[in-house]
Design a protein around this motif. Sequence first.
Motif: not given
Length: 294
Positions: A13-42
Motif C-alpha cells: 500500500a505504501l508503494d502504491a501511494v508513493m506511485q500515486l504521488a509521483q503520478a500526481q507530480d507531488i514531491a515527497p515534502q508535500n506528502c504527510i502521513c497522519t501516523g501509525d506507519i507501523i501496524g497490522y500487516c507483515g
Amino acid sequence: MLIFGGVYSNLQALDAVMQLAQAQDIAPQNCICTGDIIGYCGQPRESLERMMRWGAYSILGNVEIQLRDDEEDCGCDFSAGSRCDGFSEVWYAFAKATLGASRPLGEQSGKATLGASRPAREGKAQQYLDTQYEAYFHQLPDHIQFTYAGKSIGVVHGSTENVSEFIFASSSWEAKQPSFEALGVEVILAGHCGLPFADKKNGMYWLNPGVIGMPANDGSTQTWAMILDDANGFSYEFIRVPYDYLTAMEQMKKHHLPMEYAKTLETGIWDNMEILPDEERQHFTDLHAVKGEN
C-alpha cells in the motif's frame, strides 16, 4: 498535497501511494502521513525504512510512541479483552521484535540511546528498538502546523488531547473543538479511526483521509488517501488507492499474523465493528446489506 494515514506495515500500500504521488507530480515534502506507519500487516521494517528513504513528513501515531518508549502494547485504546485488543498483542509483538532485538537482562547494547534509560521489566528480556528507528521516531512531531491555500492547518493523530482518541464523522463538535483551539487552526487533518470523512462547521474543517494499510470497511480492497489542492482556493478530494493486496496477505500469512485482518485485505470488510459509534456502525451495516443484495 497528498495526505494519508495508517500505513500499518503494509509495504504494498505504501508503494502504491508513493506511485500515486509521483503520478500526481507531488514531491515527497508535500506528502504527510497522519501516523501509525507501523501496524497490522507483515512488513514493519520494510515499510518504516521505505518511509524514511522517501522523505515524506509524518507525525507520531500511538504505535510509534509505544515502540519508541518500549511499551508492551500498541496504545490503540482498544477495549480490554476485545477482539482488536487480542489481535493487537500478536501484531504489536511481531512489529516490536522485527524492529529491534531482545537481549538478556543486564546486557548492555553498547550504543547510546536518545531518551532516558528505561528500567528493565522484572522477569523479562529487555527489548531494544534499533537505534536508527528510535532516532527516527524521536524526530517525528506530535503535530504539524502549516498554512496552505490561505488556510491554517494542523495535523493530529487522534486529537491534540489524546493521540489514541477515536474521532469519527458522528463525533460531536465538543470532541473536535479542543484540537482547533489548541493549535489555533481552521483545518484539522486527522488519523487513527481508520475511516475517511469530512466534517465542516462555521468555516472549520475536520478532515480524515482514511488509512492506506487497511480497507475502510466498505467492501473494497482499495484504500483511501486525500489530495489537497490550492488551484482555486482550498479544496480537498478523497482518492482511492489500489494496491497489491494479495502480496500483503501473503506476508501476513508468512509471519503468522491474525488471519482475520488478512481476510479484511481481501474482502474490504472489518472483522468487527467494536470501535465504531452507532451511527458509523449502522451506516456500514446498511452498506453491506445493499452490497449483499446486488
